[in-house]
Motif scaffolding. Sequence first.
Motif, PDB file in Angstrom:
ATOM      1  N   GLY A   1       0.836  -1.205   0.000  1.00  0.00           N
ATOM      2  CA  GLY A   1       0.000   0.000   0.000  1.00  0.00           C
ATOM      3  C   GLY A   1       0.860   1.240   0.000  1.00  0.00           C
ATOM      4  N   SER A   2       0.210   2.357   0.331  1.00  0.00           N
ATOM      5  CA  SER A   2       0.894   3.637   0.289  1.00  0.00           C
ATOM      6  C   SER A   2       1.681   3.942   1.550  1.00  0.00           C
ATOM      7  CB  SER A   2      -0.131   4.758   0.087  1.00  0.00           C
ATOM      8  OG  SER A   2      -0.166   5.102  -1.259  1.00  0.00           O
ATOM      9  N   ARG A   3       1.413   3.163   2.585  1.00  0.00           N
ATOM     10  CA  ARG A   3       2.141   3.387   3.836  1.00  0.00           C
ATOM     11  C   ARG A   3       3.008   2.164   4.104  1.00  0.00           C
ATOM     12  NH1 ARG A   3      -0.103   7.774   5.891  1.00  0.00           N
ATOM     13  NH2 ARG A   3       1.007   7.577   7.860  1.00  0.00           N
ATOM     14  N   HIS A   4       4.189   2.407   4.610  1.00  0.00           N
ATOM     15  CA  HIS A   4       5.131   1.313   4.840  1.00  0.00           C
ATOM     16  C   HIS A   4       4.645   0.424   5.990  1.00  0.00           C
ATOM     17  CE1 HIS A   4       8.848  -0.875   4.968  1.00  0.00           C
ATOM     18  NE2 HIS A   4       9.139  -0.475   6.189  1.00  0.00           N
ATOM     19  N   LYS A   5       4.270  -0.809   5.643  1.00  0.00           N
ATOM     20  CA  LYS A   5       3.855  -1.787   6.659  1.00  0.00           C
ATOM     21  C   LYS A   5       4.419  -3.134   6.244  1.00  0.00           C
ATOM     22  CE  LYS A   5      -0.514   0.184   8.279  1.00  0.00           C
ATOM     23  NZ  LYS A   5      -1.982   0.078   8.206  1.00  0.00           N
ATOM     24  N   PRO A   6       5.648  -3.406   6.621  1.00  0.00           N
ATOM     25  CA  PRO A   6       6.328  -4.592   6.085  1.00  0.00           C
ATOM     26  C   PRO A   6       5.663  -5.923   6.444  1.00  0.00           C
ATOM     27  CG  PRO A   6       7.667  -3.502   7.777  1.00  0.00           C
ATOM     28  CD  PRO A   6       6.536  -2.588   7.478  1.00  0.00           C
TER      29      PRO A   6
ATOM     30  N   ARG B   1       2.875 -13.948   1.800  1.00  0.00           N
ATOM     31  CA  ARG B   1       2.375 -14.649   2.986  1.00  0.00           C
ATOM     32  C   ARG B   1       2.143 -16.113   2.639  1.00  0.00           C
ATOM     33  NH1 ARG B   1       1.735 -13.684   7.750  1.00  0.00           N
ATOM     34  NH2 ARG B   1       2.198 -11.463   7.553  1.00  0.00           N
ATOM     35  N   THR B   2       2.834 -16.972   3.355  1.00  0.00           N
ATOM     36  CA  THR B   2       2.672 -18.412   3.150  1.00  0.00           C
ATOM     37  C   THR B   2       1.855 -19.033   4.283  1.00  0.00           C
ATOM     38  OG1 THR B   2       4.954 -18.480   3.963  1.00  0.00           O
ATOM     39  CG2 THR B   2       4.608 -18.971   1.641  1.00  0.00           C
ATOM     40  N   SER B   3       1.680 -18.289   5.370  1.00  0.00           N
ATOM     41  CA  SER B   3       0.795 -18.746   6.447  1.00  0.00           C
ATOM     42  C   SER B   3       0.484 -17.562   7.351  1.00  0.00           C
ATOM     43  CB  SER B   3       1.444 -19.876   7.256  1.00  0.00           C
ATOM     44  OG  SER B   3       2.521 -19.361   8.020  1.00  0.00           O
ATOM     45  N   GLY B   4      -0.472 -17.777   8.259  1.00  0.00           N
ATOM     46  CA  GLY B   4      -0.808 -16.720   9.201  1.00  0.00           C
ATOM     47  C   GLY B   4      -1.625 -15.619   8.562  1.00  0.00           C
TER      48      GLY B   4
ATOM     49  N   ASP C   1       1.076 -10.480  11.009  1.00  0.00           N
ATOM     50  CA  ASP C   1       1.922 -11.455  11.720  1.00  0.00           C
ATOM     51  C   ASP C   1       3.333 -11.410  11.143  1.00  0.00           C
ATOM     52  OD1 ASP C   1      -0.372 -12.259  12.942  1.00  0.00           O
ATOM     53  OD2 ASP C   1      -0.533 -14.204  11.910  1.00  0.00           O
ATOM     54  N   SER C   2       4.317 -11.570  12.013  1.00  0.00           N
ATOM     55  CA  SER C   2       5.669 -11.647  11.449  1.00  0.00           C
ATOM     56  C   SER C   2       5.981 -13.092  11.035  1.00  0.00           C
ATOM     57  CB  SER C   2       6.704 -11.088  12.430  1.00  0.00           C
ATOM     58  OG  SER C   2       7.123 -12.066  13.314  1.00  0.00           O
ATOM     59  N   GLU C   3       5.361 -14.041  11.701  1.00  0.00           N
ATOM     60  CA  GLU C   3       5.477 -15.439  11.294  1.00  0.00           C
ATOM     61  C   GLU C   3       4.645 -15.645  10.022  1.00  0.00           C
ATOM     62  OE1 GLU C   3       7.287 -17.590  13.089  1.00  0.00           O
ATOM     63  OE2 GLU C   3       6.783 -19.458  12.067  1.00  0.00           O
ATOM     64  N   GLY C   4       5.140 -16.448   9.098  1.00  0.00           N
ATOM     65  CA  GLY C   4       4.342 -16.759   7.912  1.00  0.00           C
ATOM     66  C   GLY C   4       4.679 -15.922   6.694  1.00  0.00           C
ATOM     67  N   ILE C   5       5.760 -15.135   6.808  1.00  0.00           N
ATOM     68  CA  ILE C   5       6.213 -14.367   5.639  1.00  0.00           C
ATOM     69  C   ILE C   5       7.389 -15.110   5.001  1.00  0.00           C
ATOM     70  CG2 ILE C   5       7.345 -12.235   4.873  1.00  0.00           C
ATOM     71  CD1 ILE C   5       5.717 -10.777   7.041  1.00  0.00           C
ATOM     72  N   THR C   6       7.341 -15.247   3.690  1.00  0.00           N
ATOM     73  CA  THR C   6       8.412 -15.927   2.967  1.00  0.00           C
ATOM     74  C   THR C   6       8.884 -15.019   1.837  1.00  0.00           C
ATOM     75  OG1 THR C   6       7.366 -18.048   3.458  1.00  0.00           O
ATOM     76  CG2 THR C   6       9.028 -18.027   1.703  1.00  0.00           C
ATOM     77  N   LEU C   7      10.191 -15.015   1.598  1.00  0.00           N
ATOM     78  CA  LEU C   7      10.743 -14.248   0.475  1.00  0.00           C
ATOM     79  C   LEU C   7      10.894 -15.167  -0.733  1.00  0.00           C
ATOM     80  CD1 LEU C   7      13.584 -12.240   2.305  1.00  0.00           C
ATOM     81  CD2 LEU C   7      11.299 -11.426   1.679  1.00  0.00           C
TER      82      LEU C   7
ATOM     83  N   GLY D   1      10.660 -15.491   6.815  1.00  0.00           N
ATOM     84  CA  GLY D   1      11.355 -14.462   6.034  1.00  0.00           C
ATOM     85  C   GLY D   1      11.397 -13.091   6.685  1.00  0.00           C
ATOM     86  N   ALA D   2      10.576 -12.903   7.733  1.00  0.00           N
ATOM     87  CA  ALA D   2      10.455 -11.543   8.291  1.00  0.00           C
ATOM     88  C   ALA D   2      11.768 -11.032   8.874  1.00  0.00           C
ATOM     89  CB  ALA D   2       9.356 -11.502   9.347  1.00  0.00           C
TER      90      ALA D   2
END
Lengths: 379, 395
Positions: A130-135, A172-175, A179-185, A230-231
Motif C-alpha cells: 500500500g501507500s504506507r510502509h507496513k512490512p 504470505r505463506t501462512s498466518g 503477523d511476522s510469522e508466515g512471511i516468505t521471500l 522471512g520476516a
Amino acid sequence: MALVLNEEQSMLKESAKGFLQEHAPVEALRTLRDERDEVGYSKDLWQQMAELGWAGILIDEAHGGLDFGHVGMGQVMEENGRTLTASPLLSTAILGVSAISLAGNTEQKTALLPAIAEGKLVATLAVDSGSRHKPLNVGVTAISKGSGFTLSGEKRFVVDGHVADKLIVSARTSGREGDSEGITLFVIDSNAPGVDIERVIMADSFNSSIIRFADVKVAADAVLGELDKGAAALQQVLDIGNAYLSAELVGISQEVLERTVAYMNERKQYGALIGSYQSLQHRAAHLFSEIELAKSVVIKLLQSLDEGGDNVPLLASVAKAKVSEVATLATNEAVQLHGGIGMTDELEIGFFMKRARVAEQLLGDQRFHINRFAALNGY
Amino acid sequence: MVDLDTFRTETRAWLEANCPPTQRQPSEEFEDTCWGGTKWRFVNEEQRTWLNVMAERGWTAPDWPAEYGGGGLDREHVKVLRQEMAAIGARQPLFSMGLSMIGPALLKYGTEAQKQQHIPNIVAGKIWWCQGYSEPNFGSDLAGLQTRCEDKGDHYLVNGQKVWTSYANMADWMFCLVRTDPDAAKHAGISLVLFDVNQPGVSIKPIRLISGKSPFCETFLDDVIVDKGQLVGEINKGWELASYLLTHEREMIGSMGQGNAHEQSLPEHAVEQVGLENGILADSALRTDIAGWEIDNMAYQFTAERIGDEAKSGQGVGAASSMLKYAGTELNKRRHELNLGIQGTQALAWEGEAFKKGLVASQWLRTKGNSIEGGTSEIQLNIISKRILGLGASK
C-alpha cells in the motif's frame, strides 16, 4: 571505532564525487525526465558504475564483489544524493544484494550475485502493498501447490520494477496480515507468466512501479531463505535500505545547504547581500547544526552495520527519523531562502526537494520510525 | 603506562575498595557534587574521603601532567577510568571551573610559577575558582568590557564591575578579564589576571534567579591589588585566552544535561507516571515528543563523539563547539520542558518535603539560562554563519 572515515573510505568518497559530478549531475536526471526515457536511467552509466565496482561493494569477493562494507557504500550514496543520479544502485546493489546475501542459499548466491556485480542483472525488492510502509502487511499470498507455489496479489512503489530482471517478493505463506510469522521471500523472474508490471512516474523522476501477481507459478527453489521465517531477513534488509536512504538524504541536505549559502552570498537586495542579514543567517546556521546531527547518526549506523552490532534496528530508526526531519527542513529552507527563483523548475533545488520526499517515504517516513523507535524501547 | 586491560582490572578493584557507598548514588542536589575550595562544606565525611583519595592519585584531573599533581593518563586510559567510574555510578569527586577552564588555560599559557602555584591546588580541590567575564553593559559584546587594570609599578590596580560571576560568594580566586589598554582597538587591549577575592576592594552580591537559587553574583572591584606575577600570557593579548576559555565553556555548557547513566531516563519516568496501554505509552502525544527528544539526544551524543574523533584525526571544521553548544543547550531546555509534561502539576510544586523542595521546577527554570550563559544561542548562530558558512562576506 572512531566516527571518521579511514583513508580507503575517504578515497572512495572522493572518487564517487568526481565520477558522479562529471558523468551524472542533476542535469542528467532532468534530461531523462524531459525525454521520458523508457528505462529511467542510463544503462551505459550503470555499466560504468559496475566497472568501478560499485554494484559489488556489498558483495563478497567469492561472488565477484569488493566486500568493501557499509561505511564505504554509504559514501557513494551520500555523493549520489548530491547529484541525484538515477541508477539501480539502491534497488539492485543495496536492496537486492542484501536480500540475496542474507537469505539466499549457495545456488542462489552463485546464480545472482556475480551477475549483479558485473552490472548485468537488475534485481529489486517488492515489499509494500500500500501507500504506507507496513512490512508485515505483504499483500501477496503464496499458496503451496505441488512442489511449488502460486502467488497472487499486488505490490506498490517498487523501485526499478519495470526494468528489473528479478523481483524479490515478500509473500504470505501462512498466518494473517500483520503477523511476522508466515512471511516468505521469493525470487521471481519479472517476465514470468502472470506478472504484470506497471511503471509509475513519481514526483522525483526516479523509477517506481506497481506489480500485480495473477496466479504466478514458481518452483520450490524460488524461496529465498526459510519458509515462513522471512520476516527477520526482510527486516535486516529494510534496516540496510534505510541506512542508505539516510545517507542519500544527508547528501541532499548538505548539497542544498551549500547551494543556498552560495546564493545568499551572491544575491543582493536593498543594496546588500542577503547573506548579510541576520534573520537569514540564523536560519542557515540552524540548518547547518541540524545537518551535523544527521551526519552523525548515519555514520554511526553504517559502522554498526559493518560491525554486526545488535543495535542496528534501533540505530536504523534513529537515522531515518532524524535524517528525514532534517532533509525536509533543508529542502524547504532552500526554496524559501532562494525566494521566487527557488520555485522555478529551471533551478535544480526543486529536484532535491522532490527526491527528498520520495526517499523519506520509502521504507518508512519520520513518523513510522519514531513509532518504531519507541516500540523498540518498550514504550 | 600499564596496558589498558591491566589498568582496567586494577582500576576496577581500586574503585571498588575506595569509592564510598554514598558517592555511588546519583547526584541530586547541588551540594551532592563537591566543588572544593576553602568555603566548601562537605555534606558528609564520605564526600571528603572520596575527594581526597581521588585527588591523591591525580584522578580529579586524570589527563593533566603528573608533575603538577594530575593523573598523567593518556586519552585511552582516561576513557577506561571514566567507564569504570560510570559502571559503579561513581560521582565526579570534584567539579570546578578550575578543572574545566582556568586549569587547562594555565597549562597552555601559564608561567612555570603559575602552574606550580595553582595547578596542584585545583587538582586537590583546595581552591574554588570563579570567572570574571561579563559586565553590566557588556554581555554578548564581551570584548567591549571596561573593567580597568592599571600598572602601578610593583602591582596592578583593578577597578570595575563584573556580573554573572558564578558562585563568586563561594570562591577563593577569580580569573578576570580586564582592560589594560583603553586606547587600543577593543579586542587588542584586554588581559587576563588572577587574584584572591578575599581581599578588601572585592565585594560580592548574589543574584536571585527565577529558579529561586543564586548561582551567580555581581562582583564589585574597587582598587583591587593584583600581583604582577598573576598576569596570564602577554599583556593586551588576553582576548586569545578569553576565546580559548570561551571554547572550553561552550563545550562544558553544551554537554550539561546529559544526565548520568544512573539517572532515570525520560521514557522510564513517563512509563512510571503515565503507564502503558497495550505496551504503548498511554499518552500518545507525549510518547511522540519523548521519542523525538531521545532521537535528537542520541544524534547529539554521536555528534559530540564524531567531532571529538575528527579533531583528533585533524579533520573537521573549526567553531564546532558553537554548534555543540547551540544544539546541546536547546536540547537540555527541551528535556526539562518534557519533564514537566511527564510529571504534570506536581512538577511545579515549589515547597514541601514531598516535592523535594521544588527541585524539579527549580532545575527546569535554571535550564533557561543554558542558552544565554557562555554566549547566547544567537551568538553561536552568528559564529556558525560567519566562521563556518562564510555568510555575508562580500566578494
